[in-house]
Write an enzyme that holds these catalytic residues in place. Structure first.
Site, PDB file in Angstrom:
ATOM      1  N   GLY A   1      10.495  20.032  -2.077  1.00  0.00           N
ATOM      2  CA  GLY A   1       9.958  20.335  -3.389  1.00  0.00           C
ATOM      3  C   GLY A   1      10.709  21.492  -4.025  1.00  0.00           C
ATOM      4  O   GLY A   1      11.382  22.278  -3.343  1.00  0.00           O
ATOM      5  N   CYS A   2      10.586  21.601  -5.336  1.00  0.00           N
ATOM      6  CA  CYS A   2      11.324  22.640  -6.057  1.00  0.00           C
ATOM      7  C   CYS A   2      10.794  24.026  -5.689  1.00  0.00           C
ATOM      8  O   CYS A   2      11.568  24.916  -5.311  1.00  0.00           O
ATOM      9  CB  CYS A   2      11.253  22.400  -7.563  1.00  0.00           C
ATOM     10  SG  CYS A   2       9.591  22.075  -8.194  1.00  0.00           S
ATOM     11  N   TYR A   3       9.486  24.229  -5.791  1.00  0.00           N
ATOM     12  CA  TYR A   3       8.935  25.532  -5.426  1.00  0.00           C
ATOM     13  C   TYR A   3       9.256  25.877  -3.963  1.00  0.00           C
ATOM     14  O   TYR A   3       9.707  26.993  -3.679  1.00  0.00           O
ATOM     15  CB  TYR A   3       7.418  25.555  -5.625  1.00  0.00           C
ATOM     16  CG  TYR A   3       6.918  25.679  -7.043  1.00  0.00           C
ATOM     17  CD1 TYR A   3       7.307  26.739  -7.861  1.00  0.00           C
ATOM     18  CD2 TYR A   3       6.016  24.762  -7.557  1.00  0.00           C
ATOM     19  CE1 TYR A   3       6.805  26.866  -9.151  1.00  0.00           C
ATOM     20  CE2 TYR A   3       5.512  24.892  -8.848  1.00  0.00           C
ATOM     21  CZ  TYR A   3       5.901  25.945  -9.651  1.00  0.00           C
ATOM     22  OH  TYR A   3       5.395  26.082 -10.916  1.00  0.00           O
TER      23      TYR A   3
ATOM     24  N   SER B   1      12.629  27.289  -3.399  1.00  0.00           N
ATOM     25  CA  SER B   1      12.813  28.655  -3.920  1.00  0.00           C
ATOM     26  C   SER B   1      12.075  29.690  -3.083  1.00  0.00           C
ATOM     27  O   SER B   1      12.423  30.871  -3.115  1.00  0.00           O
ATOM     28  CB  SER B   1      12.351  28.733  -5.375  1.00  0.00           C
ATOM     29  OG  SER B   1      10.939  28.811  -5.456  1.00  0.00           O
TER      30      SER B   1
END
Lengths: 341, 341, 341, 341
Positions: free
Chosen positions: C152-154, C157
Site C-alpha cells: 500500500g502507499c501509506y 511511506s
C-alpha cells in the site's frame, strides 16, 4: 428605510447557493430565517449537512410543502434548473414574494428556454411576470416585483461591463467575444467524476461551447438594455478554484475613444451603485471573493481599435446569493447594502 | 538516424526551464550532459538546488566561462531575456551549435525587440542567422541551423492552431482574439510578493495586456507562415497552477466551412508531426502536463460564423525544454521523439 | 541482466494506478503491453478514457476473461479491494506471474483482512503464497514469486523509514505515531461528493482514524522485519493535492544516539537501493512527484529523547505502479531501475 | 453591555493580519477605525494596497509616530517579531490599551524569548504586565488588561484541545505529539522564493522542527493552565492552502476513559465559549475558514490507550485578527461575539 423584520424561507437550502444565502442572512439585521427546505437532506440538522454553519442555525431541513411557507414574507428558491418552475406558481398564488436563483424564469421566450435548458417550460405564464433581478439596471421594477429571476453568474459578469458601453454606442453590438473562467462551485454540489478534485486540479478546460444556457440570457438582457440585438460569443472555462469568475471580453470600438471617456461612461452608469467598483487597472478574482462586489477594469488595445473589458465576481455572492439578498433589500425597502457589507 | 552520442552544456541550468532540460536529457539515450552553468547557484551541488534530481546528476553548477564550453557539441541557454544576447556570439564563434530558450533571438527586427523587451539588442547581427525553432513548420532549416531561437510558450500554443487555417485562407488574418491562460512556472523562479502562493492561489488575473513581448513573436511568425500580415489581440492571464497553458482563440471564418473540412486541414498540416494531437473535442491542460504534446481542438460557433480554437501545452516542455530537445534531435539527426516519449 | 522482452496485461487498466502503469510501461524497453482490461470502460479506446495517453496506446479496453490472458508473461491487477481475490487464483492456475496492486493479498491472516476490509476473503489459500513486494527488504523472494502483493502507499511511506531503526533496536517498537498526509489520487477515481473539488480544495481532513486498512499491513510488515511486535498509531489525512504522501513519524529513542549514527544506520540499510534517498534535511512532496523515489529525512528532537522521521513518495509511483514495475523488473531479471529513471 | 463606540488604530495595517483586522472591524458596530500605520506602504491609499477593501476604507496608510495615536482608545500591532517591543512601552505610557498580534509579549522569560526569536528582548519590563489573550481561559484578566499578547496561531490550535484534558488529569503531560499543518498566510506577506506559488503548490513540507518559536508559548501556557510542566513535540508543516490550520495531537491516557467522559470534559470546559465547537466527528479546515471558530474533535485509539485530538482554526481569524477583536470586545465590555458572527 424600512427597519421592520421579515421572515424568509429557502427551498434548496442545502446546496452551495442555499448555504451562501444562509451565511449572508445570518448577519442581516432585518431577516429572520423561517424554514429551510431540502430534498435528500430533509430531516437532517443544518450543522450536520453544513458544518461551517454549526452554531449559527439550530434547526433541521424539511421536505418542502406549499403550506409550510405560510408566514414567510419571501421565499428563495436555489434549485437545479427545471425544478423551480413547478413550485413558483403555487408560491405566487399564496401571495408570497419570490426570488428564484435558478434559470427557470430568466428567459421570456419558452422556446429559447426549451432549446438551451433541453426541457419544456412548465409555467410559461409566469415567465412574463418575472423581473430580471439585476439591481444596477432594474432597481425600480425589482422593488415592485412579486417574482424576481435572479441573474446567472456568468451573465452578471458579462452584462455589467458591456451594458453602459453598448448604451453609449461606443462599441459594436456584434463580434463580442466573452471568455469567461469560473470556479467549480458554479456547477453546484456535484458527485460526478469529472468534478472530482483529481480531475479538476492543476488543469483548465473549456466546456459547453456554443450551447451554454447563459448565452440567450446574456443576449436577451443586452438587447433589453441597449435596444440593439447583440451577438456575444461566449466561451466558458472551468478553473481549479472554488469561487470566482473572471470574464475577459473583447469588443470593437465604433469610433476612436480615450481612456477618460470610457472611465466617464462607466462612472456615470454606475454612480450610486454600491457594489460596482471601476478600477484603473485590471481586476483579480481574489479581491471579490466572499463579497458582493463586481470589479470592472478595461484596456484600450492600441493596435486593433479594440476595447478589452475585464470583470470579476464571486459566483456565489454577486453571481447568486448576494445579488438575491440585494434584490430582497430592494423589494422590502431595506438599505441596498444591508447584510452585504 | 544518428546513433552516436553528443555532449550538451546548459547555461542557466538552475532555473525552471534548465531543470526541465535536465529532467528530459537524463533519459535521452544519445546525450551526455557535460557542464551546468548557473549564476547565484554556482558552486552548489545539483542535488542541493534541485532536490528532485538528487541521484540523477552528481555534479555542481559552475560559473560560466566561454572556454568551459569546449568539448560540448551543443549549448542550451535558459536565461532571463537580455542575457543570452551577450553570450551567443562568442559561442557561435567557438563553432558551437546553440539553442536559446529565451526571447533574445526570436524577433528579426531589433527595433521591435527594443520596444517589447525594453532594452537595446546587443547582437543584432546574430538575429538574422537565427532559425525560429518551431519544428512542425521549420524542420529543414532547424536541421541545418547553428543558432536556434526556441519559441516562447504562449506563441507555441497560439501559432500551431492558427497557422494551418491562415495558410488555407479559411479564417481572416485580422480580428483574431487569443485569450491565453498560463501556470506560474512560465514566469520563471520568482521571489516577488505578487507570485507568492497566497497572492496567486484561488485567483486569476490578466496581466501585461497589450504590451506582452510574445505579441510581436506571434505576429511575425504567423506572417512568415501565412504570407499575410496578421493581427492578434493577445490577452495573457495568470492561473493558479504550476504548469500548463490553455489558449482559447476566436477567429472569423472567411467562408462557410464544415467540421470535416477543418479537421482535414489540421490533419493534413500536422501529418507526420508526432507531438501534435488533433482532438474531436476540446483539450484540457492536465492531459499534456509533463509531455511534449500540443493538444488542439476546435468548435464552429454556429451563430457567429466563427471558428474557435483551443490548444494546450506544458509551458516547460513543448513551451520550452521539450521543444528545445526536439530541435536538438533535428539538429543532430536523432529521431525527433528521442527522450520525449 | 535479462534483455529479452515480455508481454504484460493489466486488469483495471483505466483507473489511476492502471493509467500510471501504462505511463511507465510505455517507456520500458523490455515490456510489450498486450491486453488492457477494464469494467465500465470496456469497449472504449484508451485515448478516449485516458486522453493523456493519446498517441501512446492505439487499442481499446476489453472485458476481462481468463483466456484472454494467454500469451502474457505477467498480469497486473489494479482493482478496488475485494475484486482481485476472485481472479488471482485462476491466473496462477494458468501459470501466469501476478502482481496485485490492491490490498487483497497483503495480510496473511484472513481474519485481519475481514476485520479491516469488512468482507470475507475468498481465496485464503493464496494468501500464504503471496510475497510482500517491498523490494528494499524482499528482493530475493520477489525474484522467485508467482504472486506479489504490491504494498500500500501509506505502508511504503511508513515502513521504509521505520524498519532500519527497529532492526537496529535504537527506537522503541511501541508508541510510534505516524501522521500521514495523502493527495486525493490515493483514493482512486471517485465520483463521490466528498471527493469533489469544492469539498477538498483549501482544506485538510483526517479520516478513517483507527480503522484504516493499512494499519495491520504496517504492523505485520514491521513485525516481520524487526522480529518485534510493533504498535503504530496511524493517522491518515486527505490533502488538497493530486499526488504525493508525506509521513511524519514520531518515535522514542531507547538510548541516546547521534545524528551520525542514525544516518549511518539508514545508509547501511539502503545501500544498493536505487530508489531510497536519505536526506540531510527534511523532505518535500514535490521532489518525488512523478518519480519512484522515497525521500527520507529525520530530526533528533532534543528535549524529548525522540527521533522524528519524515518520508515522501508519489502514491501512484513508489506507492503503486512504480513499485509494481520495480517488482516486475526483479521477477524477470531486468535491471531494477528499468523504465523508472 | 457597553454600546458606546471606540476608536482603534492599527500599526502594521497592510500585512495579512492587519488586512484581516480591517475586514472584521468594518462590520463592528462599536468601532471606528482611526489611523492605519504601515511602513513601506505609507502614503498609499488603502484601496491600492488592499484592493479587496476598495470602497470600505477611504483613507491612506501613514508612517507611525507615537503622537498620531492620540485619540485612539486601543492600538493593535500586527508586526513581524522584534518590532512591537520597541513601540509598546511608549503606547502604554500614553495610557492607551494595546493588543499585540505578534510574539513579542507572549513569553514571560526574556531568555526563552531570546533563544527562540534569536534576538534580545528590548522591553523585558513590559513582559510581566502582558496578559495572554486566550479568552476561553483568561477572560477576567483580559477585561482588565492594558497590554494583551494575542496568542500565536499554532498555540491557539494546540492549547485549546489540550488544556481541559490536562486539567482533568486524564492525559499524560509528557509525550504529547502535535502535528500541525498551516496554510501559507501564517507566514505573513512574503517575497521569498520558497513561498512562491510554484514552490508551495502540490507539495507539503515540515519546517522549523524543534526550533519553532511557538514551542515555548505552548508549553508555558499549558503549564499555567494545568499546573504541570508539559512537554509537547511540535511538528509544523506548510500546506498548499491560503488559510487554515489543522492540528492532529496524539496524547497518552493515564487511565481508561470513555467517549462520553471526554465529551463531557470538553463541554464543561467550554460552556459559554461561543467560538469553541466540540464535534462528534473530526474537523475539516474548510468549515472554519473566514470564521472565529475553533472546531475540536477527538478519537479514542483503541489499541494504544491513546486519545487523539484534532482542531481546526482560520490562522488569520481565531489565530490572529479575530481573536484580537474578541479580546478587544472583552476589554471594552462589548458582547464577546460583536463583529465576529
Amino acid at each position: 428605510m424600512n427597519t421592520q423584520s421579515i421572515s424568509a424561507s429557502i427551498i434548496g437550502a442545502a446546496g452551495y447557493s442555499g448555504a451562501e444565502l444562509l451565511r449572508i442572512l445570518r448577519r442581516h439585521p432585518h431577516v429572520r430565517v423561517k424554514r429551510l427546505f431540502a430534498a435528500s437532506n430533509a430531516g437532517k440538522h443544518v450543522a450536520d449537512v453544513l458544518p461551517q454553519l454549526r452554531g449559527s442555525y439550530d434547526c433541521s431541513f424539511e421536505t418542502y410543502k406549499p403550506e409550510l411557507t405560510d408566514g414567510s414574507d419571501i421565499v428563495f428558491l436555489a434549485l437545479p434548473s427545471g425544478e423551480a418552475m413547478h413550485i413558483v406558481p403555487e408560491l405566487l398564488a399564496r401571495n408570497l414574494r419570490v426570488i428564484d436563483l435558478g434559470g427557470d424564469f430568466r428567459l421570456r421566450d419558452p422556446k429559447l428556454y426549451e432549446q438551451y435548458y433541453t426541457h419544456v417550460h412548465a409555467a410559461p405564464d409566469s415567465l412574463l411576470s418575472a423581473v430580471y433581478g439585476l439591481p444596477e439596471w432594474n432597481r425600480a421594477k425589482i422593488a415592485e416585483a412579486r417574482l424576481v429571476a435572479n441573474p446567472g453568474c456568468y451573465p452578471t459578469s458579462v452584462i455589467l461591463p458591456l451594458a453602459p458601453l453598448l448604451r453609449a454606442k461606443i462599441i459594436a453590438e456584434l463580434g463580442i467575444i466573452a471568455n469567461s473562467l469560473s470556479g467549480v462551485s458554479g456547477a453546484g454540489r456535484s458527485s460526478s467524476a469529472e468534478m472530482s478534485f483529481a480531475e479538476v486540479n492543476e488543469s483548465v478546460r473549456p466546456y459547453k461551447v456554443g450551447v451554454h444556457q447563459h448565452i440567450p440570457e446574456i443576449e436577451q438582457t443586452l438587447g433589453d438594455l441597449s435596444g440593439m440585438s447583440s451577438a456575444v460569443t461566449f466561451i466558458p472555462h472551468l478553473l481549479p478554484i472554488t469561487r470566482g469568475i473572471l470574464s475577459s471580453i473583447a469588443t470593437t470600438l465604433v469610433r476612436p475613444t480615450s481612456r477618460d471617456e470610457v472611465m466617464s461612461i462607466f462612472r456615470s452608469a454606475y454612480k450610486g451603485c454600491p457594489f460596482v467598483r471601476i478600477l484603473e487597472g485590471t481586476p483579480e478574482i481574489k479581491n471579490v471573493v466572499q463579497t458582493n462586489f463586481i470589479d470592472i477594469g478595461f484596456s484600450l488595445y492600441e493596435r486593433g481599435n479594440q476595447l478589452l473589458l475585464f470583470s470579476t465576481i464571486d459566483n456565489l455572492v454577486k453571481g447568486a446569493a448576494g445579488q438575491a439578498v440585494q434584490n430582497m433589500n430592494l423589494m422590502f425597502g431595506f438599505n441596498e447594502t444591508e447584510g452585504l457589507m
